[in-house]
Design a protein around this motif. Sequence first.
Motif, short mmCIF file in Angstrom:
data_model
loop_
_atom_site.label_atom_id
_atom_site.label_comp_id
_atom_site.label_asym_id
_atom_site.label_seq_id
_atom_site.Cartn_x
_atom_site.Cartn_y
_atom_site.Cartn_z
N LYS A 7 0.83 -1.20 0.00
CA LYS A 7 0.00 0.00 0.00
C LYS A 7 0.87 1.25 0.00
N SER A 8 1.92 1.25 0.81
CA SER A 8 2.84 2.39 0.86
C SER A 8 3.55 2.57 -0.48
N LEU A 9 3.94 1.45 -1.10
CA LEU A 9 4.61 1.53 -2.39
C LEU A 9 3.69 2.12 -3.45
N TYR A 10 2.44 1.68 -3.47
CA TYR A 10 1.48 2.20 -4.45
C TYR A 10 1.20 3.69 -4.22
N ARG A 11 1.07 4.07 -2.98
CA ARG A 11 0.80 5.48 -2.69
C ARG A 11 1.95 6.35 -3.18
N PHE A 12 3.18 5.88 -2.97
CA PHE A 12 4.34 6.62 -3.47
C PHE A 12 4.31 6.70 -4.99
N GLY A 13 4.08 5.56 -5.64
CA GLY A 13 4.08 5.54 -7.10
C GLY A 13 2.99 6.40 -7.71
N ILE A 14 1.79 6.39 -7.11
CA ILE A 14 0.69 7.19 -7.65
C ILE A 14 0.96 8.68 -7.46
N SER A 15 1.45 9.04 -6.26
CA SER A 15 1.70 10.46 -5.98
C SER A 15 2.85 11.03 -6.79
N HIS A 16 3.74 10.17 -7.29
CA HIS A 16 4.89 10.62 -8.07
C HIS A 16 4.73 10.31 -9.57
N ASP A 17 3.50 10.03 -9.97
CA ASP A 17 3.20 9.78 -11.40
C ASP A 17 4.01 8.63 -11.98
N LEU A 18 4.28 7.62 -11.16
CA LEU A 18 4.97 6.43 -11.63
C LEU A 18 4.00 5.29 -11.92
N ILE A 19 2.80 5.38 -11.36
CA ILE A 19 1.76 4.37 -11.54
C ILE A 19 0.49 5.07 -11.99
N GLN A 20 -0.06 4.63 -13.11
CA GLN A 20 -1.22 5.29 -13.69
C GLN A 20 -2.52 4.74 -13.09
N LEU A 21 -2.73 5.09 -11.83
CA LEU A 21 -3.95 4.71 -11.12
C LEU A 21 -4.39 5.88 -10.25
N GLN A 22 -5.66 5.89 -9.90
CA GLN A 22 -6.19 6.93 -9.02
C GLN A 22 -6.05 6.53 -7.55
#
Length: 348
Positions: free
Chosen positions: A93-108
């Motif tokens: 969950k922490s990894l996804y939050r980092f990736g989403i907030s830094h535009d590394l993962i294309q999810l909401q």
Amino acid sequence: MVRRWSRRMQRMHNCDFQQVLQEMFAERWLSPKTQSSYTGPVSLFRRYVGQHVLPSEVSRRDVLNWRLAIVKSSSNPSGIAESSWNNYARHLKSLYRFGISHDLIQLQTSPFENMFLREKKRGRKTLRDMDIVFAREALELCRRYEVVKGEPAPMHPAWFWQVVVETFYHTGIRLNQLLSITPSDIHLKRRRLIASAEGAKNNYEAVLPITDALSPYLVTLMTSAQAAGCKRYDQLFNVNLFSVRTRRETMDVWQVERFFNQLSRYCGSRVTPHRFRHSLATDLMRSKGRDLYLTQQVCGHTDIRSTIEYIRPDLDTLRDYLEQRHSHKEQSLKDAVPGWNNQYLSSS
């Protein structure tokens, strides 16, 4: 120029798990131990969904299916505990939050949101008094064997492992803190020991007193380490300096765990460094002169709630408490209707 920027943004939105991990490690400057706590769950999850699957391609259903496949249940009795799942889900969950907030993962939103399970609350696993007695006896027998026979005992070198066990017993420090101690952290005249921030779970340095019972063991270790060529900022608790069986440069977690597995077999029950820690905190909070603040300082807890969890009376205290209630209640029942008890007994 616009096309180049568009391609770059597309690549940024389609990072794989390893790329997101590396970006997070670099930005947050995480320690190697913390990094491994992320890489482990990520590796397990990729093994389930497929190595080629990108973070942006993972759905909530994928996470639910993974949870169903690995968590212990009636249909999966060999699965992992709820606490282990929550550990996996927390890091992902922490990894996804980092990736989403830094535009590394294309999810909401992260597919690991609200995926935690209610854990079964069990008591802290502590050591019995007999476990400590057996551990000391086993190590003393090995030490005498090495002195008399002049050859390595099964737990070798026994004197070194005696120092390790007594240090855990008297200080309750964490294993990684023990491995981080250098000769500069031991002050025998001032009778204090510094548990460095590098090995602490909360990254806080702790200064602990050296008790009268622990002092002779540390004197022996310091003297032997100096004779073996250990420098001021070298690892102090290093079995490789004294063992004829190992030739590593530093002692690692694996070597300590291997020893405690051996010791557990001799004791007939599980003995671990962390159980020494739980036992110390439990004993301190059960003592008559218990002090919540002092116990917090000994254990190095930043949150007082972690210390409060050790406030648990033993069975004898609970039994006496219930017996006291029983005797008072029975007397009040007899006093409520004078003579009723005797009438009941005579009629029966």
